[in-house]
Write a protein that holds these residues in place. Structure first.
Motif, PDB file in Angstrom:
ATOM      1  N   ARG A   1       0.577  -0.765  -0.326  1.00 38.69           N
ATOM      2  CA  ARG A   1      -0.149  -0.431   0.081  1.00 38.69           C
ATOM      3  C   ARG A   1       0.496   1.468  -0.001  1.00 38.69           C
ATOM      4  N   LYS A   2       1.895   1.214   0.718  1.00 41.17           N
ATOM      5  CA  LYS A   2       3.139   2.714   0.405  1.00 41.17           C
ATOM      6  C   LYS A   2       3.947   2.277  -0.368  1.00 41.17           C
ATOM      7  N   THR A   3       4.620   1.124  -0.490  1.00 38.06           N
ATOM      8  CA  THR A   3       4.658   1.126  -2.008  1.00 38.06           C
ATOM      9  C   THR A   3       4.829  -0.178  -3.108  1.00 38.06           C
ATOM     10  N   PRO A   4       4.190   0.785  -3.740  1.00 33.10           N
ATOM     11  CA  PRO A   4       3.235  -0.214  -5.040  1.00 33.10           C
ATOM     12  C   PRO A   4       4.003  -0.644  -6.237  1.00 33.10           C
ATOM     13  N   MET A   5       5.368  -1.436  -5.831  1.00 30.50           N
ATOM     14  CA  MET A   5       5.873  -1.887  -6.561  1.00 30.50           C
ATOM     15  C   MET A   5       6.810  -3.375  -5.311  1.00 30.50           C
ATOM     16  N   ILE A   6       6.927  -4.808  -6.995  1.00 27.62           N
ATOM     17  CA  ILE A   6       6.905  -6.166  -6.243  1.00 27.62           C
ATOM     18  C   ILE A   6       8.448  -6.578  -6.731  1.00 27.62           C
ATOM     19  N   ARG A   7       8.961  -7.656  -6.391  1.00 23.19           N
ATOM     20  CA  ARG A   7       9.426  -8.042  -7.434  1.00 23.19           C
ATOM     21  C   ARG A   7       8.639  -9.576  -7.002  1.00 23.19           C
ATOM     22  N   ILE A   8       8.124 -10.035  -8.234  1.00 27.03           N
ATOM     23  CA  ILE A   8       7.676 -11.674  -8.325  1.00 27.03           C
ATOM     24  C   ILE A   8       9.745 -12.664  -8.309  1.00 27.03           C
ATOM     25  N   SER A   9       9.796 -13.623  -8.188  1.00 28.24           N
ATOM     26  CA  SER A   9      10.351 -14.296  -8.379  1.00 28.24           C
ATOM     27  C   SER A   9       9.278 -16.017  -8.825  1.00 28.24           C
ATOM     28  N   ALA A  10       9.957 -16.747  -9.510  1.00 30.90           N
ATOM     29  CA  ALA A  10       9.031 -17.737  -9.715  1.00 30.90           C
ATOM     30  C   ALA A  10      10.602 -19.061 -10.697  1.00 30.90           C
ATOM     31  N   ALA A  11      10.627 -19.721  -9.490  1.00 31.00           N
ATOM     32  CA  ALA A  11      11.186 -21.048 -10.532  1.00 31.00           C
ATOM     33  C   ALA A  11      12.358 -20.414 -11.942  1.00 31.00           C
ATOM     34  N   GLY A  12      13.226 -19.647 -11.930  1.00 29.42           N
ATOM     35  CA  GLY A  12      14.430 -19.055 -12.153  1.00 29.42           C
ATOM     36  C   GLY A  12      13.811 -17.838 -12.673  1.00 29.42           C
ATOM     37  N   GLY A  13      12.281 -17.373 -12.766  1.00 29.44           N
ATOM     38  CA  GLY A  13      12.085 -16.479 -13.683  1.00 29.44           C
ATOM     39  C   GLY A  13      12.101 -15.270 -12.567  1.00 29.44           C
ATOM     40  N   GLU A  14      12.430 -14.166 -12.987  1.00 32.27           N
ATOM     41  CA  GLU A  14      12.054 -12.723 -11.386  1.00 32.27           C
ATOM     42  C   GLU A  14      11.592 -11.252 -12.429  1.00 32.27           C
ATOM     43  N   ALA A  15      10.706 -11.024 -12.104  1.00 31.53           N
ATOM     44  CA  ALA A  15      10.356  -9.125 -12.702  1.00 31.53           C
ATOM     45  C   ALA A  15      10.626  -8.079 -11.280  1.00 31.53           C
ATOM     46  N   ARG A  16      10.393  -7.080 -11.446  1.00 32.98           N
ATOM     47  CA  ARG A  16      10.244  -6.022 -11.133  1.00 32.98           C
ATOM     48  C   ARG A  16       8.623  -5.153 -11.734  1.00 32.98           C
ATOM     49  N   MET A  17       7.761  -5.244 -10.955  1.00 34.52           N
ATOM     50  CA  MET A  17       6.760  -4.521 -11.647  1.00 34.52           C
ATOM     51  C   MET A  17       5.995  -4.319 -10.766  1.00 34.52           C
ATOM     52  N   HIS A  18       4.495  -3.420 -11.121  1.00 34.41           N
ATOM     53  CA  HIS A  18       3.872  -2.222 -10.476  1.00 34.41           C
ATOM     54  C   HIS A  18       2.723  -3.042 -10.003  1.00 34.41           C
ATOM     55  N   VAL A  19       1.980  -2.400  -9.338  1.00 31.68           N
ATOM     56  CA  VAL A  19       0.683  -4.061  -8.166  1.00 31.68           C
ATOM     57  C   VAL A  19      -0.328  -2.581  -8.406  1.00 31.68           C
ATOM     58  N   ARG A  20      -1.701  -3.493  -8.067  1.00 32.73           N
ATOM     59  CA  ARG A  20      -2.740  -2.118  -7.574  1.00 32.73           C
ATOM     60  C   ARG A  20      -3.502  -2.925  -6.579  1.00 32.73           C
ATOM     61  N   PRO A  21      -3.674  -3.115  -4.912  1.00 33.31           N
ATOM     62  CA  PRO A  21      -3.898  -3.330  -3.855  1.00 33.31           C
ATOM     63  C   PRO A  21      -5.598  -3.583  -4.983  1.00 33.31           C
ATOM     64  N   ILE A  22      -6.353  -4.489  -4.513  1.00 31.28           N
ATOM     65  CA  ILE A  22      -7.595  -4.244  -4.656  1.00 31.28           C
ATOM     66  C   ILE A  22      -8.505  -4.815  -2.883  1.00 31.28           C
ATOM     67  N   LEU A  23      -9.248  -3.404  -2.753  1.00 31.93           N
ATOM     68  CA  LEU A  23     -10.123  -3.399  -1.676  1.00 31.93           C
ATOM     69  C   LEU A  23     -11.900  -3.385  -2.322  1.00 31.93           C
ATOM     70  N   ASP A  24     -11.975  -3.398  -2.967  1.00 29.34           N
ATOM     71  CA  ASP A  24     -13.180  -3.269  -3.517  1.00 29.34           C
ATOM     72  C   ASP A  24     -13.935  -4.968  -3.193  1.00 29.34           C
ATOM     73  N   THR A  25     -15.066  -4.836  -3.114  1.00 36.53           N
ATOM     74  CA  THR A  25     -15.062  -6.226  -2.258  1.00 36.53           C
ATOM     75  C   THR A  25     -15.002  -7.049  -2.974  1.00 36.53           C
ATOM     76  N   SER A  26     -16.019  -7.212  -3.778  1.00 36.63           N
ATOM     77  CA  SER A  26     -17.017  -7.724  -5.097  1.00 36.63           C
ATOM     78  C   SER A  26     -15.275  -8.592  -5.858  1.00 36.63           C
ATOM     79  N   ARG A  27     -14.531  -7.643  -6.404  1.00 34.52           N
ATOM     80  CA  ARG A  27     -13.635  -8.251  -7.049  1.00 34.52           C
ATOM     81  C   ARG A  27     -12.792  -9.037  -5.760  1.00 34.52           C
ATOM     82  N   VAL A  28     -12.633  -8.435  -4.813  1.00 30.33           N
ATOM     83  CA  VAL A  28     -11.686  -9.040  -3.642  1.00 30.33           C
ATOM     84  C   VAL A  28     -12.138 -10.447  -3.336  1.00 30.33           C
TER      85      VAL A  28
END
Length: 120
Positions: free
Chosen positions: A59-86
């Motif tokens: 929520r404070k810094t909407p940038m994450i690094r994702i690592s999966a089975a040798g692959g990796e990338a940094r990207m912006h994310v969007r918090p979802i707060l809307d009940t129906s979307r959650v």
């Protein structure tokens, strides 16, 4: 590593590592999490919902690094707060991991995170 390489890595795993920036420390914090993918979007569901530290960090810094089975990338994310979307994200997790597993591991289902794999 490119987003394309990360996408290929996602196909072979059920867990990913997310690294966020600590909202107080400013230091990287890494957690292993489950994910659901739909097209060019990943969805993350914090196990303690809005009480999860990594969600508060996003929520404070909407940038994450994702690592999966040798692959990796940094990207912006969007918090979802809307009940129906959650609720939609929770259903994606139930379909992928099983309703019993979601019930077992997730104690609060009030928020989620969207990770666009492609920028528009």
């Amino acid at each position: 590593m490119s987003v394309e390489q990360l996408e290929r890595s996602l196909a072979g795993t059920d867990e990913i590592e997310v690294t966020v920036t600590g909202r107080v420390s400013g230091e990287p914090v890494t957690r292993t999490v489950w994910f659901a993918q739909e097209g060019d979007r990943l969805y993350l569901l914090p196990v303690r919902g809005s009480d999860s530290d990594w969600f508060k960090n996003v929520r404070k810094t909407p940038m994450i690094r994702i690592s999966a089975a040798g692959g990796e990338a940094r990207m912006h994310v969007r918090p979802i707060l809307d009940t129906s979307r959650v609720r939609d994200v929770v259903e994606k997790f139930r379909a992928k991991y099983g309703a019993d597993q979601v019930r077992k591991y997730y104690s609060k289902l009030d928020v989620a995170v969207e990770v666009p794999l492609r920028t528009i």
